[in-house]
Each structure stands twice: as structure tokens, then as C-alpha cells.
Design a protein around this motif. Structure first.
Motif, PDB file in Angstrom:
ATOM      1  N   HIS A 496       0.692  -1.272  -0.145  1.00  0.00           N
ATOM      2  CA  HIS A 496      -0.324   0.024   0.325  1.00  0.00           C
ATOM      3  C   HIS A 496       0.870   1.035   0.257  1.00  0.00           C
ATOM      4  N   PRO A 497       0.277   2.139  -0.658  1.00  0.00           N
ATOM      5  CA  PRO A 497       1.191   3.379  -0.616  1.00  0.00           C
ATOM      6  C   PRO A 497       1.513   4.278   0.686  1.00  0.00           C
ATOM      7  N   ASP A 498       2.123   4.722   0.888  1.00  0.00           N
ATOM      8  CA  ASP A 498       2.329   5.725   2.299  1.00  0.00           C
ATOM      9  C   ASP A 498       0.612   6.782   1.900  1.00  0.00           C
ATOM     10  N   PHE A 499      -0.751   7.313   1.937  1.00  0.00           N
ATOM     11  CA  PHE A 499      -1.722   8.143   1.752  1.00  0.00           C
ATOM     12  C   PHE A 499      -0.859   9.291   2.061  1.00  0.00           C
ATOM     13  N   SER A 500      -0.349  10.094   3.487  1.00  0.00           N
ATOM     14  CA  SER A 500       0.074  11.032   3.782  1.00  0.00           C
ATOM     15  C   SER A 500       1.169  11.454   3.050  1.00  0.00           C
ATOM     16  N   LEU A 501       1.804  10.774   2.662  1.00  0.00           N
ATOM     17  CA  LEU A 501       3.419  11.460   2.021  1.00  0.00           C
ATOM     18  C   LEU A 501       2.256  11.315   0.214  1.00  0.00           C
ATOM     19  N   GLN A 504       1.213  14.989   0.395  1.00  0.00           N
ATOM     20  CA  GLN A 504       2.227  15.386   0.365  1.00  0.00           C
ATOM     21  C   GLN A 504       2.687  15.817  -1.183  1.00  0.00           C
ATOM     22  N   SER A 505       2.623  14.872  -1.572  1.00  0.00           N
ATOM     23  CA  SER A 505       3.423  14.722  -3.487  1.00  0.00           C
ATOM     24  C   SER A 505       2.592  15.862  -3.512  1.00  0.00           C
ATOM     25  N   PHE A 506       0.836  15.577  -4.153  1.00  0.00           N
ATOM     26  CA  PHE A 506      -0.044  16.300  -5.025  1.00  0.00           C
ATOM     27  C   PHE A 506      -0.498  17.546  -4.208  1.00  0.00           C
ATOM     28  N   GLY A 507       0.460  18.438  -3.029  1.00  0.00           N
ATOM     29  CA  GLY A 507       0.146  19.220  -2.204  1.00  0.00           C
ATOM     30  C   GLY A 507      -1.575  19.050  -1.603  1.00  0.00           C
ATOM     31  N   ILE A 508      -1.728  17.908  -1.009  1.00  0.00           N
ATOM     32  CA  ILE A 508      -3.978  17.610  -0.815  1.00  0.00           C
ATOM     33  C   ILE A 508      -3.217  17.551   0.863  1.00  0.00           C
ATOM     34  N   LEU A 533      -7.375  15.241   1.749  1.00  0.00           N
ATOM     35  CA  LEU A 533      -7.571  13.429   2.182  1.00  0.00           C
ATOM     36  C   LEU A 533      -8.407  13.015   3.735  1.00  0.00           C
ATOM     37  N   ILE A 534      -8.933  11.808   3.825  1.00  0.00           N
ATOM     38  CA  ILE A 534      -9.584  11.738   4.768  1.00  0.00           C
ATOM     39  C   ILE A 534      -9.420  10.727   5.221  1.00  0.00           C
ATOM     40  N   GLU A 535      -8.168   9.892   5.953  1.00  0.00           N
ATOM     41  CA  GLU A 535      -7.950   8.398   5.624  1.00  0.00           C
ATOM     42  C   GLU A 535      -8.921   7.336   7.153  1.00  0.00           C
ATOM     43  N   VAL A 536      -9.874   6.670   6.967  1.00  0.00           N
ATOM     44  CA  VAL A 536     -10.302   6.012   8.164  1.00  0.00           C
ATOM     45  C   VAL A 536      -9.329   4.340   8.121  1.00  0.00           C
ATOM     46  N   ARG A 537      -9.280   3.738   8.705  1.00  0.00           N
ATOM     47  CA  ARG A 537      -8.979   2.584   8.370  1.00  0.00           C
ATOM     48  C   ARG A 537     -10.064   1.528   9.908  1.00  0.00           C
ATOM     49  N   VAL A 538     -10.369   0.568   8.856  1.00  0.00           N
ATOM     50  CA  VAL A 538     -11.217   0.062   8.871  1.00  0.00           C
ATOM     51  C   VAL A 538     -10.622  -1.849   9.284  1.00  0.00           C
ATOM     52  N   PRO A 539     -11.736  -2.373   9.842  1.00  0.00           N
ATOM     53  CA  PRO A 539     -10.766  -4.006   9.872  1.00  0.00           C
ATOM     54  C   PRO A 539     -11.798  -4.506   8.326  1.00  0.00           C
TER      55      PRO A 539
END
Length: 564
Positions: A496-501, A504-508, A533-539
Motif C-alpha cells: 500500500h502507498p503511504d497516503f499521507s506522503l 503531500q506529493s500532490f499538495g493536498i 483526503l481523510i483516511e479511515v482505517r477499518v478491519p
């Protein structure tokens, strides 16, 4: 005296006259003459990063406004890339006017560079396709195509433009130049034919039979789809006045208020228990603006087989196609509903309403319900739209989100296209600059048109992407859990990519919401202008239930299976 104007200039002026202020697309060699004319116009171009993205951006405008939207692509791979978005528009009746470049007429059929037989390939996914082979053909074609997109059952229309035709000139009377008056004089302004006596007679004959069936019924049930959503206020009035319970399709959500006791919720594969049980128990089904598709009906041979069926739909091809009907009327619901509201019906359905209350007691609690209700509780005030991609997150949102109206709810229905959400949200936000747009997506869907984050940033729109991340193709895994002995093949993402990074690369902006810790920080993010982008982790074990397996009736649902 006459004025000369090129075909491409005429197209742009025509689109300006229809109030189109922006057009998404991806240019290429065979459509550059049209882009030259576009650059000299008042219309803004929205440069998508992929032709499929361009198609869905155009859909965002069409779905949120109900107006015909245009999209530009080049020939060959541009056409091929766009086709998914056009097929999606065709299935969900979205008015899309497609302009594609084509190799010059003399090279057609020679396997020229970036040539495809566009008209032949796309004919089955559009209402009509036009190949422009001589310059003056464009005048009549444009008006016909535009009207066809937006009339009756709406849908996509495709215009294929050989490169050399785009640069040819056409002659117009000088006194009409400026084109506005010329275009208007050549327009068929009335989209719908004026009703004649015979048409009114057919409605009144239908109403007479409708009243007889309803008066005889002990358990009438409304089955409402996306084809009826423009009349949602009068449908709410009809249900409230006559106390007839209603179920809706995925595309009909929001027509009735979430807490209306007559609203039994979504029906079908992931429908509510009470909706699906009511379908099995009703003796009269009143279907309006629906297709009787398999996701809604389950096993069609067992669908409402104890009920008489009334079907009202704008498209004659849908009536009787999948389900035999007792009474039908081919009309837009707008032409019929005011007559229904004027009628008096003696409905004796008290016992069925008591039975419905019993079914409502069957619990369907799911942890995602509280997450979505918490999210909805902190939405900023003002106009907003809720979109989804396709997958488990789509069904959870459909099941639990309290939509204000059907106009605020946008999703891919008939085609179920992963990658739909992000670019369509861009189109919605471009069309409603002051609105907040919330796009729920999954970790599978977001990757399918991820490149449009660049377009989102470039336009700096108020789009919040809510990424429900379970590191799987969730619906695929769920079916493997239920029907394939938990033998997983191709359903887990091992990287999985690191969605925070990535953001950051897209300036969002990026925010990870731990839903166990409340909504205070979430509320601050939602109130911030611009994209995030709001990431929500679920099982990954959270499934979508109820679940009607393929080939089963709607009453043969699986209520719950949590896999850890």
C-alpha cells in the motif's frame, strides 16, 4: 451575403450558446483544430490526466445539474480510454455529449496512426453516434445530438470529427452571424411533445385501472428508482397522504427522508431487512422509474411473485423486459404524479403496516453505521453533495447515510465503476463552487483514477475524499469468505502507498481520522476550504450485511458474518 466559419468554430459557439462554461478533456493530434477554437472562446478547459477521468468530470456536471455536459478527447487510445465513463453514463441515463477527434477522411480504414473505427465500437453504449463526413452536416447534427442527450430517457451521444473536417468552412447568412440567433432559429426548443387528447386519454384510462388495483390491495408497496428522483417532493407528499410504504433502489436513495416511517429503505442485494421482506409480502407493487435490474430484484422468478405489478417508466423498452406487469404506462412520472395526487384512494393496509413494524425490529447494527452518522453530524452547513466510488464503502454509505435529497447523492449504479468517485466529485465541485463535496472511496477504487488528484489540486476545489481503508478489495474478500471457503485470491493488497506522503506529493491536505476518538478534529478538517483526503482505517473482516447471494430471492438474505 454570407459569413464563413470553420466547423470547429461553429461547435464552440454552439456550446457557448447552450450555457456550457467549462469542458473537460485531453487533447491530441486529431482534435487540435477544435482545441484551437476552444482557446479563442469564453469556455474554460479542464485538463484531466486521463480520458476516463475527463468523462467522469463531465458526468459530475451532468449528474449534479441535470444539464447536458460535453467532453473532448482525441482519436484511438483517447476514445478507448473514455469508453468506460460513457458506458457508465449510458447505464445511469446521464446526458453526455462526446466529441472525439478522428483521422482525416482519406486515411479512415487504412489503419492510420491512432485510428479506431469509433462509430462502430461505441454504437452500443450511446443513444446515437454521428460521424461527420461533410462540413454542413455539423449544423443539424449538433442540435439533434444535444436534444437527444437531454430528452426523455437521457444518455450519452457521440460525435466523431475527422481532423480535416474540423478545419473546413461552412457558410452562414451574414445577418445571423454571431450565431446566437441562427442557432436559436435552428433549434427544436421543446424537448417533450405537447400532449394531445389521445395521450391524456391514455393517462385517464391508466388511472382508472390503477385505482381499482389499489383499492383491492391489502399490501401495496411503492418501488421507486432514480428515474423518479426529480419528483421527490411530490412523491413524499403522495406517500405521506396515502400512507403507502416505499422501498427504493440504490439510485433512488434520498427521495424519501431517512426517518420517514413509510420509507423502508434500500432494497436488493444489500437492502434492509424490512424492504426485502416487504417485497416478499406485498400484493401490489407500484414500480416507478426503475429497471427491475438483478441487483434490486434478486432471483427475478421469485421477485414479488404473489403481487400484481404496475410499472410507470419513460422508456418503453424497460416495461415488461425483466418482469411481467399487470398494468403499465410509458410516461415521465412528472406527467402522471399530479393526477395521482388528485385521486382519492380507499386503502385498507393496516395489517401490512403492523407487519412492517415487526420486520423493523430485526436488528441490522454495524459499526460503520455509527461512523457514518458521526461523520454526518459534523458536516458544515450549506449545500453539499455525497458521492461514492464502488465497493463496500458504497454500500455502507447507501445503507446508513442520511441524504438530504436524491439530488445530493451521486454514485455509479448500473455499471458499478470503480474509479468513478474522484473525477466525478471534481465535476460536481466545478459546477457548484460554493458547495462542499464529500467523496467516499475505498483503497481499491481510489487507485483507479488516482491521477486526477492533480486535477483536483490544480482547480483547488472543496472536495473532501474519505478513504475507507481495509487493505483489501472488500466485496471480493467478502464473497470469498462466504462462498469460496475463505480461499483468498487477488483480494488483498500486499503493498500500500503511504497516503499521507502521496497527498503531500500532490499538495493536498491529509488527515487520519481515528473514529474511536470522536469527531472534534474531523470537524475542523471538514470546515477547511480546499481539497483534503481523510483516511479511515477499518478491519478487513467488516462485511456489508444484509447480503442477498446471487441467484437467491430477496428474502434469502444473510444477516451477518463477521470474519476476523
Amino acid at each position: 451575403m454570407s459569413e464563413h466559419i470553420t466547423v470547429s468554430q461553429y461547435i464552440i459557439r454552439f456550446l457557448e450558446s447552450k450555457g456550457i462554461t467549462w469542458i473537460p478533456g485531453v487533447p491530441g493530434g486529431t482534435i487540435l483544430p477544435l482545441y484551437e477554437s476552444l482557446a479563442q472562446s469564453s469556455i474554460e478547459h479542464v485538463l484531466a490526466r486521463h480520458e476516463q477521468g475527463a468523462g467522469f468530470i463531465a458526468q459530475g456536471r451532468a449528474r449534479s445539474t441535470g444539464e447536458v455536459s460535453a467532453v473532448f478527447v482525441s482519436s484511438g487510445p483517447g476514445v478507448a480510454n473514455l469508453m468506460t465513463a460513457v458506458a457508465d453514463a449510458q447505464r445511469d441515463s446521464v446526458p453526455l455529449l462526446v466529441f472525439s477527434g478522428q483521422v482525416p477522411l482519406a486515411l479512415m480504414g487504412t489503419d492510420a496512426f491512432q485510428e479506431l473505427p469509433t462509430a462502430k465500437i461505441v454504437s452500443s453504449i450511446v443513444k446515437r453516434v454521428y460521424l461527420i463526413q461533410e462540413p454542413n452536416q455539423i449544423i443539424e447534427t449538433l442540435e439533434d445530438a444535444y436534444q437527444l442527450c437531454g430528452e426523455r430517457k437521457m444518455g450519452p451521444v457521440w460525435i466523431d470529427l475527422p481532423k480535416d473536417i474540423q478545419t473546413k468552412t461552412i457558410s452562414l447568412p451574414k445577418e445571423t452571424f454571431g450565431l446566437d440567433s441562427y442557432i436559436k432559429s435552428n433549434s427544436n426548443i421543446d424537448l417533450l411533445p405537447i400532449e394531445n387528447d389521445k395521450s391524456f386519454e391514455s393517462i385517464h384510462i391508466f388511472l382508472k385501472e390503477f385505482k381499482i388495483l389499489l383499492d383491492e390491495s391489502k399490501f401495496p408497496l411503492l418501488y421507486i428508482g432514480g428515474g423518479a428522483k426529480k419528483e421527490y417532493l411530490r412523491l413524499r407528499e403522495f406517500v405521506s397522504r396515502f400512507q403507502i410504504p416505499a422501498v427504493t433502489t440504490l439510485m433512488g436513495l434520498g427521495i424519501f427522508e431517512k426517518e420517514d416511517p413509510m420509507n423502508l429503505g434500500m432494497m436488493g442485494m444489500h437492502g434492509t431487512v424490512v424492504a426485502n421482506e416487504a417485497l416478499g409480502g406485498c400484493d401490489l407493487l407500484i414500480a416507478i422509474g426503475v429497471r427491475f435490474d438483478d441487483r434490486a430484484t434478486g432471483d427475478i422468478q421469485k421477485f414479488c411473485n404473489q403481487a400484481k405489478v404496475i410499472h410507470i417508466d419513460i422508456d418503453a423498452r424497460e416495461i415488461g423486459k425483466n418482469k411481467a406487469v399487470t398494468l403499465s404506462l410509458q410516461k415521465d412520472i412528472t406527467e402522471v404524479l399530479h393526477f395521482l395526487l388528485e385521486e382519492e384512494f380507499s386503502i385498507e393496509n393496516k395489517d401490512s403496516l403492523l407487519q412492517i413494524e415487526t420486520w423493523k425490529q430485526i436488528r441490522e447494527d454495524h459499526p460503520m453505521k455509527s461512523i457514518l452518522l458521526d461523520f454526518a453530524s459534523v458536516l458544515p452547513g450549506g449545500e453539499h453533495f455525497v458521492l461514492t466510488d464502488v465497493g463496500q464503502h458504497q454500500m455502507w454509505v447507501a445503507q446508513y447515510f442520511p441524504f438530504l435529497s436524491p439530488m445530493s447523492w451521486i454514485t455509479s449504479g448500473g455499471q458499478g465503476t470503480m474509479g468513478f468517485g474522484l473525477p466525478t466529485a471534481i465535476g460536481v465541485a466545478l459546477s457548484h463552487k460554493d458547495a462542499q463535496v464529500f467523496c467516499f472511496t475505498g483503497d481499491g477504487s481510489i487507485m483507479m483514477n488516482l491521477q486526477e488528484l492533480s486535477t483536483l489540486k490544480e482547480q483547488n476545489l472543496n472536495v473532501k475524499i474519505i478513504l475507507i481503508n481495509n487493505e483489501h478489495l472488500g466485496l471480493v474478500k467478502q464473497q470469498q469468505d462466504l462462498f469460496y471457503g475463505s480461499l483468498y485470491s487477488g483480494s488483498k493488497f500486499h503493498f500500500h502507498p503511504d497516503f499521507s506522503l502521496l497527498c503531500q506529493s500532490f499538495g493536498i491536505g491529509y488527515f487520519e481520522w481515528d473514529w474511536n476518538l470522536g469527531v472534534n478534529d474531523l470537524e475542523k478538517v471538514l470546515e477547511t476550504k480546499g481539497p483534503a483526503l481523510i483516511e479511515v482505517r477499518v478491519p478487513s473482516g467488516w462485511g456489508v450485511y444484509p447480503f442477498v447471494p446471487g441467484g437467491k430471492s430477496n428474502q434469502e438474505y444473510i444477516l451477518e458474518k463477521i470474519v476476523t
